[in-house]
Design a protein around this motif. Structure first.
Motif, PDB file in Angstrom:
ATOM      1  N   PHE A   1      33.633 -52.916-121.933  1.00  0.00           N
ATOM      2  CA  PHE A   1      32.995 -53.468-123.137  1.00  0.00           C
ATOM      3  C   PHE A   1      32.669 -52.287-124.058  1.00  0.00           C
ATOM      4  O   PHE A   1      31.902 -51.386-123.691  1.00  0.00           O
ATOM      5  N   PHE A   2      33.268 -52.282-125.246  1.00  0.00           N
ATOM      6  CA  PHE A   2      33.038 -51.205-126.206  1.00  0.00           C
ATOM      7  C   PHE A   2      31.835 -51.541-127.093  1.00  0.00           C
ATOM      8  O   PHE A   2      31.860 -52.550-127.808  1.00  0.00           O
ATOM      9  N   GLY A   3      30.827 -50.692-127.051  1.00  0.00           N
ATOM     10  CA  GLY A   3      29.653 -50.916-127.888  1.00  0.00           C
ATOM     11  C   GLY A   3      29.665 -50.004-129.102  1.00  0.00           C
ATOM     12  O   GLY A   3      30.143 -48.876-129.033  1.00  0.00           O
ATOM     13  N   GLY A   4      29.144 -50.514-130.199  1.00  0.00           N
ATOM     14  CA  GLY A   4      29.036 -49.702-131.404  1.00  0.00           C
ATOM     15  C   GLY A   4      27.719 -49.984-132.105  1.00  0.00           C
ATOM     16  O   GLY A   4      26.929 -50.820-131.643  1.00  0.00           O
TER      17      GLY A   4
ATOM     18  N   LEU B   1      28.803 -46.816-124.659  1.00  0.00           N
ATOM     19  CA  LEU B   1      27.774 -46.738-125.705  1.00  0.00           C
ATOM     20  C   LEU B   1      28.172 -45.664-126.702  1.00  0.00           C
ATOM     21  O   LEU B   1      28.102 -44.465-126.402  1.00  0.00           O
ATOM     22  N   GLY B   2      28.614 -46.110-127.867  1.00  0.00           N
ATOM     23  CA  GLY B   2      29.153 -45.196-128.861  1.00  0.00           C
ATOM     24  C   GLY B   2      30.651 -45.080-128.650  1.00  0.00           C
ATOM     25  O   GLY B   2      31.102 -44.301-127.815  1.00  0.00           O
ATOM     26  N   SER B   3      31.420 -45.865-129.398  1.00  0.00           N
ATOM     27  CA  SER B   3      32.867 -45.933-129.160  1.00  0.00           C
ATOM     28  C   SER B   3      33.637 -45.076-130.154  1.00  0.00           C
ATOM     29  O   SER B   3      34.535 -45.551-130.841  1.00  0.00           O
ATOM     30  N   GLY B   4      33.279 -43.797-130.218  1.00  0.00           N
ATOM     31  CA  GLY B   4      34.019 -42.844-131.051  1.00  0.00           C
ATOM     32  C   GLY B   4      35.204 -42.302-130.273  1.00  0.00           C
ATOM     33  O   GLY B   4      35.773 -42.995-129.431  1.00  0.00           O
ATOM     34  N   ASN B   5      35.551 -41.035-130.544  1.00  0.00           N
ATOM     35  CA  ASN B   5      36.716 -40.417-129.894  1.00  0.00           C
ATOM     36  C   ASN B   5      36.664 -40.485-128.372  1.00  0.00           C
ATOM     37  O   ASN B   5      37.571 -41.002-127.735  1.00  0.00           O
ATOM     38  N   MET B   6      35.592 -39.922-127.812  1.00  0.00           N
ATOM     39  CA  MET B   6      35.490 -39.856-126.355  1.00  0.00           C
ATOM     40  C   MET B   6      35.365 -41.251-125.766  1.00  0.00           C
ATOM     41  O   MET B   6      36.011 -41.592-124.782  1.00  0.00           O
ATOM     42  N   GLY B   7      34.514 -42.055-126.359  1.00  0.00           N
ATOM     43  CA  GLY B   7      34.248 -43.387-125.818  1.00  0.00           C
ATOM     44  C   GLY B   7      35.469 -44.279-125.857  1.00  0.00           C
ATOM     45  O   GLY B   7      35.796 -44.962-124.877  1.00  0.00           O
ATOM     46  N   SER B   8      36.166 -44.291-126.984  1.00  0.00           N
ATOM     47  CA  SER B   8      37.325 -45.175-127.074  1.00  0.00           C
ATOM     48  C   SER B   8      38.437 -44.686-126.150  1.00  0.00           C
ATOM     49  O   SER B   8      39.068 -45.479-125.451  1.00  0.00           O
ATOM     50  N   SER B   9      38.683 -43.364-126.091  1.00  0.00           N
ATOM     51  CA  SER B   9      39.746 -42.833-125.227  1.00  0.00           C
ATOM     52  C   SER B   9      39.494 -43.164-123.760  1.00  0.00           C
ATOM     53  O   SER B   9      40.365 -43.691-123.063  1.00  0.00           O
ATOM     54  N   LEU B  10      38.289 -42.843-123.297  1.00  0.00           N
ATOM     55  CA  LEU B  10      37.999 -43.081-121.878  1.00  0.00           C
ATOM     56  C   LEU B  10      37.992 -44.571-121.557  1.00  0.00           C
ATOM     57  O   LEU B  10      38.540 -45.011-120.543  1.00  0.00           O
ATOM     58  N   GLY B  11      37.402 -45.366-122.438  1.00  0.00           N
ATOM     59  CA  GLY B  11      37.321 -46.813-122.187  1.00  0.00           C
ATOM     60  C   GLY B  11      38.707 -47.447-122.111  1.00  0.00           C
ATOM     61  O   GLY B  11      38.980 -48.274-121.229  1.00  0.00           O
ATOM     62  N   LEU B  12      39.589 -47.055-123.006  1.00  0.00           N
ATOM     63  CA  LEU B  12      40.939 -47.622-123.001  1.00  0.00           C
ATOM     64  C   LEU B  12      41.691 -47.221-121.735  1.00  0.00           C
ATOM     65  O   LEU B  12      42.412 -48.034-121.142  1.00  0.00           O
ATOM     66  N   LEU B  13      41.486 -45.976-121.279  1.00  0.00           N
ATOM     67  CA  LEU B  13      42.136 -45.541-120.038  1.00  0.00           C
ATOM     68  C   LEU B  13      41.627 -46.328-118.839  1.00  0.00           C
ATOM     69  O   LEU B  13      42.401 -46.745-117.970  1.00  0.00           O
TER      70      LEU B  13
ATOM     71  N   THR C   1      28.553 -54.879-134.399  1.00  0.00           N
ATOM     72  CA  THR C   1      29.490 -55.709-133.636  1.00  0.00           C
ATOM     73  C   THR C   1      30.920 -55.418-134.063  1.00  0.00           C
ATOM     74  O   THR C   1      31.829 -55.314-133.224  1.00  0.00           O
ATOM     75  N   GLU C   2      31.129 -55.258-135.373  1.00  0.00           N
ATOM     76  CA  GLU C   2      32.477 -55.061-135.914  1.00  0.00           C
ATOM     77  C   GLU C   2      33.095 -53.769-135.365  1.00  0.00           C
ATOM     78  O   GLU C   2      34.270 -53.721-135.013  1.00  0.00           O
ATOM     79  N   LYS C   3      32.276 -52.713-135.302  1.00  0.00           N
ATOM     80  CA  LYS C   3      32.785 -51.419-134.842  1.00  0.00           C
ATOM     81  C   LYS C   3      33.238 -51.510-133.381  1.00  0.00           C
ATOM     82  O   LYS C   3      34.329 -51.056-133.024  1.00  0.00           O
ATOM     83  N   GLY C   4      32.418 -52.114-132.560  1.00  0.00           N
ATOM     84  CA  GLY C   4      32.787 -52.261-131.147  1.00  0.00           C
ATOM     85  C   GLY C   4      34.027 -53.123-130.985  1.00  0.00           C
ATOM     86  O   GLY C   4      34.921 -52.800-130.201  1.00  0.00           O
ATOM     87  N   ARG C   5      34.101 -54.204-131.743  1.00  0.00           N
ATOM     88  CA  ARG C   5      35.262 -55.110-131.621  1.00  0.00           C
ATOM     89  C   ARG C   5      36.550 -54.447-132.089  1.00  0.00           C
ATOM     90  O   ARG C   5      37.618 -54.716-131.536  1.00  0.00           O
ATOM     91  N   ALA C   6      36.438 -53.600-133.115  1.00  0.00           N
ATOM     92  CA  ALA C   6      37.642 -52.937-133.638  1.00  0.00           C
ATOM     93  C   ALA C   6      38.274 -52.051-132.559  1.00  0.00           C
ATOM     94  O   ALA C   6      39.503 -51.982-132.439  1.00  0.00           O
TER      95      ALA C   6
ATOM     96  N   ASN D   1      25.945 -51.883-129.037  1.00  0.00           N
ATOM     97  CA  ASN D   1      25.543 -51.035-127.914  1.00  0.00           C
ATOM     98  C   ASN D   1      24.632 -51.789-126.950  1.00  0.00           C
ATOM     99  O   ASN D   1      24.724 -51.598-125.733  1.00  0.00           O
ATOM    100  N   ASP D   2      23.759 -52.646-127.477  1.00  0.00           N
ATOM    101  CA  ASP D   2      22.902 -53.464-126.605  1.00  0.00           C
ATOM    102  C   ASP D   2      23.736 -54.322-125.663  1.00  0.00           C
ATOM    103  O   ASP D   2      23.452 -54.408-124.464  1.00  0.00           O
ATOM    104  N   GLU D   3      24.774 -54.937-126.211  1.00  0.00           N
ATOM    105  CA  GLU D   3      25.634 -55.799-125.384  1.00  0.00           C
ATOM    106  C   GLU D   3      26.396 -54.980-124.342  1.00  0.00           C
ATOM    107  O   GLU D   3      26.549 -55.403-123.192  1.00  0.00           O
ATOM    108  N   ALA D   4      26.898 -53.812-124.768  1.00  0.00           N
ATOM    109  CA  ALA D   4      27.629 -52.941-123.837  1.00  0.00           C
ATOM    110  C   ALA D   4      26.719 -52.511-122.688  1.00  0.00           C
ATOM    111  O   ALA D   4      27.132 -52.471-121.519  1.00  0.00           O
ATOM    112  N   ALA D   5      25.469 -52.202-123.019  1.00  0.00           N
ATOM    113  CA  ALA D   5      24.516 -51.745-122.000  1.00  0.00           C
ATOM    114  C   ALA D   5      24.208 -52.870-121.003  1.00  0.00           C
ATOM    115  O   ALA D   5      24.061 -52.625-119.798  1.00  0.00           O
ATOM    116  N   ARG D   6      24.123 -54.102-121.502  1.00  0.00           N
ATOM    117  CA  ARG D   6      23.885 -55.238-120.606  1.00  0.00           C
ATOM    118  C   ARG D   6      25.086 -55.486-119.707  1.00  0.00           C
ATOM    119  O   ARG D   6      24.954 -55.797-118.532  1.00  0.00           O
ATOM    120  N   PHE D   7      26.284 -55.330-120.290  1.00  0.00           N
ATOM    121  CA  PHE D   7      27.533 -55.671-119.602  1.00  0.00           C
ATOM    122  C   PHE D   7      27.850 -54.747-118.417  1.00  0.00           C
ATOM    123  O   PHE D   7      28.223 -55.199-117.334  1.00  0.00           O
TER     124      PHE D   7
END
Lengths: 222, 222
Positions: free
Chosen positions: A27-30, A6-18, A33-38, A52-58
């Motif tokens: 699932f990256f939420g933003g 939830l919130g795919s900035g610096n911390m979110g994208s780094s940890l999620g990718l790892l 939709t475009e931000k999360g998909r990017a 973020n709603d979709e990420a929270a459900r996932f």
């Protein structure tokens, strides 16, 4: 494990990718939709992105990187969080001169009070995002601590395992109330990183030394 | 360097004996002459022992181990402290369940307000006395941090050197005000030592990792 960011900035994208590299479904939420998909598009392995709603459900485990904002303002409904593990990796804003206010209540406890049906876990608040560049190797060799607090013991163990998966050394810090101490560590390390050493690779760890009686290195005996 | 130990209990005797081994002149002070002399007698090298008043007169650097007690209650006159470096190694008492109160003011700042003509330095509050058994070797190999705060830069440097002398890695934490953060580290590590791991050899350190671009170990590149 299914992880929602939830919130795919610096911390979110780094940890999620790892975590995705370690075989977790992420699932990256933003905000859009475009931000999360990017962010999802940055992964070599299959990940998903959206709101973020979709990420929270996932996710069964959710990383909440949105500092100081009530989930009720981020999600259409917080019902979706019931029973889920929510990792709070946030720190207080840095005041002028690093003159932090005394910690009366941790951010993690405040978040837990906002989502009482979720299982909030404090973790990943004592390192800068740059350190994730070193994960999982050679990070593992440096034994960098991730301090983990939660009232739910199973949630705490799950997040400790997620920290170990990417090369950190997980440290069990007990109940969520101890997030006050761990957020104090976050304040301190950010003072060192930004104020004193000006080096984002500055990390904080505990180390249990071998007792004097176990020494093989010729140290003084007690 | 001439070092006076005010209160020669666990911390005071351990640190004083280590400094004496490194060639410093150490005077152990106690509530009674006998108490101070008994500790001095433990040293192989020549040290002296006597009252806290005598130790305060003797040292250019003083270790103040007497938690929460105003020097005016310990010494006949605090005039003797003028211009001297006073190391405050103390921590808050541990409350039930490690439910520490928020740190409004550090013990070190309070001490400094009681002896405004002295130069107070916070240091040595994030390890148990057992760790001193390992000093200076093999302690040096473990790179255990001593976090050092003081308003007087020269006093801070002097104490950092005294920490390095006995095998610790000194970390400059700036002004005395930052003792609030460092005493928070003390609260945390005592929670780990006593509450969680129940191991007195548990230490806390910062470590600056080599940046990803400098890695030789095959880590992920940024």
């Amino acid at each position: 494990m299914k992880i929602g960011i939830l919130g795919s900035g610096n911390m979110g994208s780094s940890l999620g990718l790892l975590w995705a590299e370690q075989g977790h479904e992420v699932f990256f939420g933003g905000r859009t939709t475009e931000k999360g998909r990017a962010v999802a598009a940055l992964a070599e392995q299959g990940t998903q992105g959206g709101t973020n709603d979709e990420a929270a459900r996932f996710g069964d485990v959710l990383l909440y990187t949105i500092r100081g904002i009530n989930p009720a303002e981020v999600l259409t409904s917080v019902e979706v969080l019931s029973g889920k593990i929510i990792i709070d990796c946030n720190n207080f804003e840095i005041p002028e001169g690093f003159a932090y206010a005394p910690i009366e209540l941790s951010l993690a406890e405040k978040l837990a009070s906002q989502v009482p049906n979720a299982r909030v876990v404090k973790a990943f608040n004592t390192m800068a995002q740059e350190v994730f560049e070193l994960a999982p190797s050679p990070l593992k060799d440096y034994q960098v601590s991730v301090f983990v607090c939660a009232d739910d013991a199973q949630a705490r163990q799950t997040v400790m395992k997620l920290a170990e998966d990417i090369g950190f050394t997980a440290v069990d810090c007990g109940e969520l109330r101890h997030s006050r101490l761990v957020e104090g560590l976050g304040n301190f390390i950010r003072f060192m990183i930004i104020g004193q050493l000006q080096n984002p690779y500055t990390t904080l760890s505990i180390d249990v030394l071998p007792a004097a009686s176990e020494q093989r290195l010729g140290g003084r005996q007690p």
